[in-house]
Design an enzyme around this catalytic site. Structure first.
Site, PDB file in Angstrom:
ATOM      1  N   GLU A  79       5.743   3.127   5.430  1.00 56.89           N
ATOM      2  CA  GLU A  79       4.451   2.602   5.912  1.00 56.89           C
ATOM      3  C   GLU A  79       3.717   3.709   6.657  1.00 56.89           C
ATOM      4  O   GLU A  79       4.342   4.699   7.074  1.00 56.89           O
ATOM      5  CB  GLU A  79       4.704   1.409   6.836  1.00 56.89           C
ATOM      6  N   PHE A 119       2.632   6.550   0.501  1.00 53.98           N
ATOM      7  CA  PHE A 119       3.420   7.566  -0.227  1.00 53.98           C
ATOM      8  C   PHE A 119       4.229   6.928  -1.363  1.00 53.98           C
ATOM      9  O   PHE A 119       5.350   7.375  -1.639  1.00 53.98           O
ATOM     10  CB  PHE A 119       4.402   8.301   0.699  1.00 53.98           C
ATOM     11  N   GLU A 140      20.356   7.154  -4.286  1.00 54.71           N
ATOM     12  CA  GLU A 140      19.072   7.863  -4.186  1.00 54.71           C
ATOM     13  C   GLU A 140      19.298   9.323  -3.809  1.00 54.71           C
ATOM     14  O   GLU A 140      18.646  10.227  -4.334  1.00 54.71           O
ATOM     15  CB  GLU A 140      18.178   7.202  -3.131  1.00 54.71           C
ATOM     16  N   ARG A 196      10.541  42.114 -17.975  1.00 59.16           N
ATOM     17  CA  ARG A 196       9.592  42.883 -17.151  1.00 59.16           C
ATOM     18  C   ARG A 196      10.210  44.225 -16.752  1.00 59.16           C
ATOM     19  O   ARG A 196      11.364  44.256 -16.282  1.00 59.16           O
ATOM     20  CB  ARG A 196       9.247  42.060 -15.901  1.00 59.16           C
ATOM     21  N   GLN A 250       9.358  35.321  -5.846  1.00 56.14           N
ATOM     22  CA  GLN A 250       9.162  36.716  -5.413  1.00 56.14           C
ATOM     23  C   GLN A 250       9.509  37.689  -6.545  1.00 56.14           C
ATOM     24  O   GLN A 250       8.839  38.713  -6.718  1.00 56.14           O
ATOM     25  CB  GLN A 250      10.051  36.968  -4.187  1.00 56.14           C
ATOM     26  N   GLY A 284      14.896  10.420   2.121  1.00 56.45           N
ATOM     27  CA  GLY A 284      15.576  10.775   3.376  1.00 56.45           C
ATOM     28  C   GLY A 284      15.402  12.255   3.646  1.00 56.45           C
ATOM     29  O   GLY A 284      15.809  13.094   2.827  1.00 56.45           O
TER      30      GLY A 284
HETATM   31  C1  FAD Z   1       5.767  12.867  -2.699  1.00 56.93           C
HETATM   32  C2  FAD Z   1       6.360  11.728  -1.944  1.00 56.93           C
HETATM   33  C3  FAD Z   1       6.790  10.603  -2.615  1.00 56.93           C
HETATM   34  C4  FAD Z   1       7.323   9.533  -1.899  1.00 56.93           C
HETATM   35  N1  FAD Z   1       7.688   8.390  -2.573  1.00 56.93           N
HETATM   36  C5  FAD Z   1       8.060   7.300  -1.859  1.00 56.93           C
HETATM   37  C6  FAD Z   1       8.318   6.060  -2.521  1.00 56.93           C
HETATM   38  O1  FAD Z   1       8.270   5.959  -3.751  1.00 56.93           O
HETATM   39  N2  FAD Z   1       8.612   4.976  -1.762  1.00 56.93           N
HETATM   40  C7  FAD Z   1       8.691   5.042  -0.406  1.00 56.93           C
HETATM   41  O2  FAD Z   1       8.966   4.029   0.216  1.00 56.93           O
HETATM   42  N3  FAD Z   1       8.476   6.207   0.256  1.00 56.93           N
HETATM   43  C8  FAD Z   1       8.159   7.325  -0.436  1.00 56.93           C
HETATM   44  N4  FAD Z   1       7.919   8.511   0.209  1.00 56.93           N
HETATM   45  C9  FAD Z   1       8.027   8.557   1.656  1.00 56.93           C
HETATM   46  C10 FAD Z   1       9.241   9.322   2.153  1.00 56.93           C
HETATM   47  O3  FAD Z   1      10.403   8.594   1.914  1.00 56.93           O
HETATM   48  C11 FAD Z   1       8.980   9.588   3.649  1.00 56.93           C
HETATM   49  O4  FAD Z   1       7.932  10.526   3.721  1.00 56.93           O
HETATM   50  C12 FAD Z   1      10.203  10.098   4.360  1.00 56.93           C
HETATM   51  O5  FAD Z   1      11.190   9.100   4.446  1.00 56.93           O
HETATM   52  C13 FAD Z   1       9.854  10.575   5.790  1.00 56.93           C
HETATM   53  O6  FAD Z   1       9.154   9.599   6.472  1.00 56.93           O
HETATM   54  P1  FAD Z   1       7.783   9.989   7.212  1.00 56.93           P
HETATM   55  O7  FAD Z   1       6.943  10.720   6.232  1.00 56.93           O
HETATM   56  O8  FAD Z   1       7.223   8.780   7.820  1.00 56.93           O
HETATM   57  O9  FAD Z   1       8.197  11.017   8.320  1.00 56.93           O
HETATM   58  P2  FAD Z   1       8.745  10.650   9.795  1.00 56.93           P
HETATM   59  O10 FAD Z   1       9.797   9.640   9.689  1.00 56.93           O
HETATM   60  O11 FAD Z   1       7.579  10.382  10.668  1.00 56.93           O
HETATM   61  O12 FAD Z   1       9.394  12.033  10.214  1.00 56.93           O
HETATM   62  C14 FAD Z   1       8.614  13.152  10.636  1.00 56.93           C
HETATM   63  C15 FAD Z   1       9.562  14.300  10.951  1.00 56.93           C
HETATM   64  O13 FAD Z   1      10.453  13.897  11.995  1.00 56.93           O
HETATM   65  C16 FAD Z   1      11.791  14.026  11.567  1.00 56.93           C
HETATM   66  N5  FAD Z   1      12.606  12.942  12.122  1.00 56.93           N
HETATM   67  C17 FAD Z   1      12.394  11.603  12.079  1.00 56.93           C
HETATM   68  N6  FAD Z   1      13.396  10.942  12.661  1.00 56.93           N
HETATM   69  C18 FAD Z   1      14.286  11.886  13.076  1.00 56.93           C
HETATM   70  C19 FAD Z   1      15.541  11.849  13.734  1.00 56.93           C
HETATM   71  N7  FAD Z   1      16.138  10.692  14.065  1.00 56.93           N
HETATM   72  N8  FAD Z   1      16.175  13.016  14.002  1.00 56.93           N
HETATM   73  C20 FAD Z   1      15.604  14.198  13.656  1.00 56.93           C
HETATM   74  N9  FAD Z   1      14.422  14.304  13.028  1.00 56.93           N
HETATM   75  C21 FAD Z   1      13.774  13.157  12.737  1.00 56.93           C
HETATM   76  C22 FAD Z   1      11.730  13.922  10.046  1.00 56.93           C
HETATM   77  O14 FAD Z   1      12.850  14.524   9.444  1.00 56.93           O
HETATM   78  C23 FAD Z   1      10.449  14.670   9.766  1.00 56.93           C
HETATM   79  O15 FAD Z   1      10.703  16.048   9.765  1.00 56.93           O
HETATM   80  C24 FAD Z   1       7.431   9.611  -0.495  1.00 56.93           C
HETATM   81  C25 FAD Z   1       7.029  10.780   0.177  1.00 56.93           C
HETATM   82  C26 FAD Z   1       6.501  11.816  -0.533  1.00 56.93           C
HETATM   83  C27 FAD Z   1       6.074  13.062   0.201  1.00 56.93           C
END
Ligand code: FAD
Length: 523
Positions: A131, A160, A245, A271, A339, A367
């Protein structure tokens, strides 16, 4: 690909070759067009369905092949021959993320309506968990589903979502109960349902050929029977698929790195600089040798994970390690090999540029690397207990004590007066008959390390019978070690954390939840 493997038979290799031929003939030539269009044509899913590529491990009764997990691994490793991370994402989500929950816990009607046409490639699915406000912290999702008569009314937003704009249905994580993990359910929602809107197709750094969308739910009403499994069991269902997954992400990363290394080897041979092929320069040769060696190690970790999963192990630690190692390495392989291409590596004309940006997504999706490290650390550090001999070793200044006596004392101190036997035999008096009303199931419990490791618990509509050994046919098999069992029974260990870190092996999560609820101290 290494010579020979204990994991792959001739049949696996024949299947791998079939997938490779299909991808190279019917997908790779269109990479540039599909990347520009931002979508995979529907015909491709249909063709893959006809070839049996979309239900590899699914039961034959739903049109699948019922094959073992190594067929899926071979398939996933070959998808990157497409040179499109977006293609790999769209296809793997369809087969390994949108439908497994329905297959595992959904009703027969849901399986016929969504799984069968997905395996045939006629319907494309998405998994909608993330979300705008929460991703890694799945237990905090807010999109709500409220029961109104024969329907669930859904409000909220998902972002996403792979296959979100082009897909036909979404497996959606919704909040149906209390805050946290215990209040989440999974519901299947058809795209195009009134109140379901694709708010935007998101522009991305890579994975251009897969559509990634934000989806908004505004009083979207879906029939009540679209609930997958039991109400409020969604988080546990999601957890059951996490390892698969992660394995998918690892296998795709390995396959991508294979293609990148192949392309690089070709370039190094063709190359020339300073009168020699690039492949003659030791600085490049050694770096490539390092990457190839690391890739081989990462590949074997992914295979070992698949082997464990195929045997019914939770493989929590290994799947997190495989996801972490393979996707981080995939990123490095793409970066370093780019590179070696010099200026050409930076040009769109060469697929290496695409691999470079696509590899970036793999350490975020399914994840993040930080979450993988967190899981590994939890298993490694938080669950660490000293070996019994070490516990028994007297402290430096302590009075010398008889080692056996210390061992018994240390173990007793940790356990207190509690034993598996005492806790098991007290189950009938600890049963909350109101909470177990309607539950009729036989549980085979195996408590590794206990004096009496095997028990049968029968719940029968508010009553409970416990017997030693395994009797009759179980509806649910539960296996854990003695320490985990005692921790759960005494409330010192959180069942959710225990499941997440793979301490409990269970054949039916829904029944396990009913079991825990029937005996636990609260709600
Ligand atoms: C191209 C793409 C396709 C995707 N497809 C799907 C999909 O089909 N369905 C779906 O549901 N989601 C999908 N996602 C979402 C994806 O699963 C999430 O982006 C991912 O789980 C991270 O969540 P977030 O982006 O909210 O980051 P956040 O959870 O906000 O995290 C931000 C940063 O903080 C770090 N962080 C968070 N918690 C901790 C912790 N406890 N300890 C240390 N570091 C932490 C994270 O590692 C990250 O570096 C997709 C994302 C992308 C980019």
């Amino acid at each position: 690909m290494p010579l020979g493997s204990v994991y792959f038979s001739d049949e696996h290799e024949a299947f791998r070759n079939e997938v490779r031929r299909f991808v190279l003939r019917h997908v790779t030539p269109h990479a540039r067009a599909w990347e520009t269009a931002g979508r995979i044509p529907r015909e491709v899913f249909v063709r893959m369905g006809e070839l049996g590529f979309l239900g590899i491990t699914a039961p034959e009764s739903y049109g699948g092949s019922g094959a073992d997990l190594f067929f899926a691994v071979a398939f996933l490793e070959e998808l990157p021959r497409s040179t499109m991370g977006g293609f790999c994402a769209a296809v793997s989500v369809q087969q390994f993320m949108a439908t497994p929950h329905i297959l595992r816990a959904g009703s027969e009607e849901l399986k016929r309506r969504y799984v069968v046409p997905s395996i045939e490639g006629r319907r494309v699915g998405a998994l909608a968990v993330t979300e705008p406000d929460t991703g890694s912290d799945v237990a905090s999702i807010r999109t709500s589903a409220v029961r109104e008569g024969d329907a669930w009314v859904i409000n909220g937003a998902k972002t996403f979502i792979t296959n979100g704009a082009e897909g036909d249905f979404y497996t959606v994580a919704v909040r149906t109960g209390e805050a946290g993990a215990a209040g989440i359910s999974l519901v299947v929602v058809d795209a195009g349902t009134p109140g379901v809107r694709v708010a935007s197709r998101l522009a991305k750094l890579g994975w251009h050929s897969s559509d990634t969308a934000e989806i908004v739910f505004e009083n979207a009403s879906v029939p009540a029977d679209r609930l997958i499994g039991e109400e409020n069991s969604g988080f546990y269902q999601l957890m059951q698929s996490f390892a698969l997954e992660r394995l998918c992400a690892a296998a795709i990363a390995v396959g991508s790195a294979d293609v990148v290394l192949d392309e690089t080897l070709r370039h190094l041979a063709e190359r020339h600089a300073f009168g020699r092929p690039l492949g003659r320069f030791q600085a490049l040769r050694h770096r490539l040798a390092d990457l190839a060696a690391e890739l081989e190690a990462a590949r074997q970790l992914a295979y070992h994970t698949a082997w464990l999963l195929g045997r019914g192990h939770a493989a929590t630690r290994e799947s997190a390690m495989a996801k972490l190692v393979c996707t981080e390495l995939g990123k490095r392989v793409a970066d370093e090999c780019l590179q070696f291409f010099g200026g050409y590596g930076y040009m769109e004309e060469y697929p290496i540029a695409r691999f470079y940006r696509d590899a970036r997504g793999a350490t975020i999706t399914a994840g993040t690397s930080e979450i993988m490290r967190e899981i590994i650390a939890r298993v490694l550090i938080d669950d660490w207990t000293p070996p019994l001999e070490e516990e028994a070793r007297p402290a430096a200044q302590a009075e010398p004590t008889e080692p056996v006596a210390v061992l018994v004392e240390a173990t007793e101190a940790r356990r207190g007066p509690r034993t598996v036997e005492a806790l098991m035999t007290s189950l009938p008096e600890r049963l909350h008959s109101d909470r177990s009303r309607g539950v009729r199931a036989v549980f085979h419990c195996t408590v590794r390390g206990a004096d009496a490791p095997q028990w049968t618990v029968r719940l029968n509509d508010g009553s409970c019978h416990v017997g030693r050994g395994h009797e009759g046919r179980p509806d649910c098999r539960i296996e854990m070690n003695e320490e985990t069992f005692l921790g759960l029974q005494t409330g010192e260990l959180n069942p959710q954390a225990a499941l997440l870190s793979g301490k409990i092996k269970v054949s039916d999560l829904t029944l396990l939840m009913r079991f825990v609820r029937a005996f636990s101290g609260s709600g």
